[in-house]
Scaffold this motif. Structure first.
Motif, PDB file in Angstrom:
ATOM      1  N   CYS A  28       0.845  -1.211   0.000  1.00 24.88           N
ATOM      2  CA  CYS A  28       0.000   0.000   0.000  1.00 24.88           C
ATOM      3  C   CYS A  28       0.880   1.261   0.000  1.00 24.88           C
ATOM      4  CB  CYS A  28      -0.909   0.008   1.219  1.00 24.88           C
ATOM      5  SG  CYS A  28      -1.867   1.551   1.343  1.00 24.88           S
ATOM      6  N   ASP A  81       0.013   4.233   0.582  1.00 25.97           N
ATOM      7  CA  ASP A  81      -0.458   5.256   1.515  1.00 25.97           C
ATOM      8  C   ASP A  81      -0.459   4.797   2.963  1.00 25.97           C
ATOM      9  OD1 ASP A  81      -1.189   7.634  -0.056  1.00 25.97           O
ATOM     10  OD2 ASP A  81      -2.388   6.183  -1.147  1.00 25.97           O
ATOM     11  N   ILE A 129      -3.178   0.370   5.331  1.00 28.87           N
ATOM     12  CA  ILE A 129      -3.534  -0.937   5.897  1.00 28.87           C
ATOM     13  C   ILE A 129      -3.092  -0.937   7.353  1.00 28.87           C
ATOM     14  CG2 ILE A 129      -3.246  -3.437   5.702  1.00 28.87           C
ATOM     15  CD1 ILE A 129      -4.353  -2.476   3.089  1.00 28.87           C
ATOM     16  N   CYS A 180      -6.786   6.028   2.506  1.00 28.44           N
ATOM     17  CA  CYS A 180      -6.790   5.165   1.310  1.00 28.44           C
ATOM     18  C   CYS A 180      -7.280   5.964   0.112  1.00 28.44           C
ATOM     19  CB  CYS A 180      -7.708   3.968   1.553  1.00 28.44           C
ATOM     20  SG  CYS A 180      -8.166   3.088   0.036  1.00 28.44           S
ATOM     21  N   LYS A 181      -6.528   5.887  -0.996  1.00 29.52           N
ATOM     22  CA  LYS A 181      -6.927   6.631  -2.195  1.00 29.52           C
ATOM     23  C   LYS A 181      -7.579   5.744  -3.242  1.00 29.52           C
ATOM     24  CE  LYS A 181      -3.690  10.274  -1.329  1.00 29.52           C
ATOM     25  NZ  LYS A 181      -2.950   9.580  -0.261  1.00 29.52           N
ATOM     26  N   GLY A 182      -7.786   4.480  -2.898  1.00 31.89           N
ATOM     27  CA  GLY A 182      -8.521   3.598  -3.801  1.00 31.89           C
ATOM     28  C   GLY A 182      -7.741   3.165  -5.019  1.00 31.89           C
ATOM     29  N   CYS A 183      -6.424   3.094  -4.895  1.00 25.50           N
ATOM     30  CA  CYS A 183      -5.601   2.732  -6.066  1.00 25.50           C
ATOM     31  C   CYS A 183      -5.809   1.282  -6.484  1.00 25.50           C
ATOM     32  CB  CYS A 183      -4.133   2.980  -5.772  1.00 25.50           C
ATOM     33  SG  CYS A 183      -3.441   1.892  -4.493  1.00 25.50           S
ATOM     34  N   GLY A 184      -6.214   0.429  -5.549  1.00 24.75           N
ATOM     35  CA  GLY A 184      -6.477  -0.971  -5.881  1.00 24.75           C
ATOM     36  C   GLY A 184      -5.255  -1.874  -5.865  1.00 24.75           C
ATOM     37  N   CYS A 233      -3.668  -3.071  -3.326  1.00 26.80           N
ATOM     38  CA  CYS A 233      -3.860  -4.136  -2.328  1.00 26.80           C
ATOM     39  C   CYS A 233      -4.669  -5.290  -2.919  1.00 26.80           C
ATOM     40  CB  CYS A 233      -4.526  -3.592  -1.069  1.00 26.80           C
ATOM     41  SG  CYS A 233      -6.066  -2.701  -1.390  1.00 26.80           S
TER      42      CYS A 233
HETATM   43  S1  SF4 Z   1      -6.631   0.820  -2.374  1.00 23.51           S
HETATM   44 FE1  SF4 Z   1      -5.391  -0.497  -1.056  1.00 23.51          FE
HETATM   45  S2  SF4 Z   1      -3.280  -0.153  -1.683  1.00 23.51           S
HETATM   46 FE2  SF4 Z   1      -4.481   1.564  -2.486  1.00 23.51          FE
HETATM   47  S3  SF4 Z   1      -4.378   3.153  -0.916  1.00 23.51           S
HETATM   48 FE3  SF4 Z   1      -6.202   1.953  -0.477  1.00 23.51          FE
HETATM   49  S4  SF4 Z   1      -5.562   0.396   1.002  1.00 23.51           S
HETATM   50 FE4  SF4 Z   1      -3.694   1.235   0.048  1.00 23.51          FE
END
Ligand code: SF4
Ligand code: SF4
Length: 110
Positions: A60, A62, A65, A80-84, A86
């Motif tokens: 991750c 950011d 986790i 969390c920026k939702g990059c996916g 993880c």
């Molecule tokens: S989507 Fe997952 S990897 Fe991306 S910032 Fe959120 S928790 Fe971290």
């Protein structure tokens, strides 16, 4: 050479007082600023599938986790920026990315 910022009244600054690209007045403040607001998808973990391998924790970008005593306990949606990433790296397919708008609407119903 580092520059010392006086920013106690930063809320009153107009656009003309900020440096191009923004002002970071001191180091180590990332935790104080919630940066997950523009996420379009959020990670949702299936606890049954997860075996706490921690691969997502290390991947991750950011540090969103959260781990306690060697167990994944939460995903910090404030950061969390939702990059996916993880969801991509999880070897057990234990994280699914879900539509953020739909998830927020569901939260409002509760
Ligand atoms: S989507 Fe997952 S990897 Fe991306 S910032 Fe959120 S928790 Fe971290
Ligand atoms: S990568 Fe998957 S199995 Fe490993 S800790 Fe993260 S969610 Fe759990």
């Amino acid at each position: 050479m580092s520059k010392k910022w006086k920013y106690k009244d930063i809320d009153k600054w107009g656009p003309g007082r900020h440096e191009p690209g923004g002002t970071i007045p001191e180091s180590g403040t990332a935790e104080d600023y919630k940066t997950g607001g523009w996420r379009t998808e959020r990670p949702v973990r299936d606890q049954e599938k997860c075996n706490d391998c921690m691969i997502c924790f290390f991947a991750c970008p950011d540090s969103a986790i959260r781990v306690e005593n060697g167990k994944l306990v939460d995903i910090d949606l404030g950061h969390c920026k939702g990059c996916g990433i993880c969801a991509q790296v999880c070897p057990r397919d234990a994280i699914k990315m879900e539509d953020e708008t739909r998830a927020r609407k569901e939260e409002e119903k509760v």
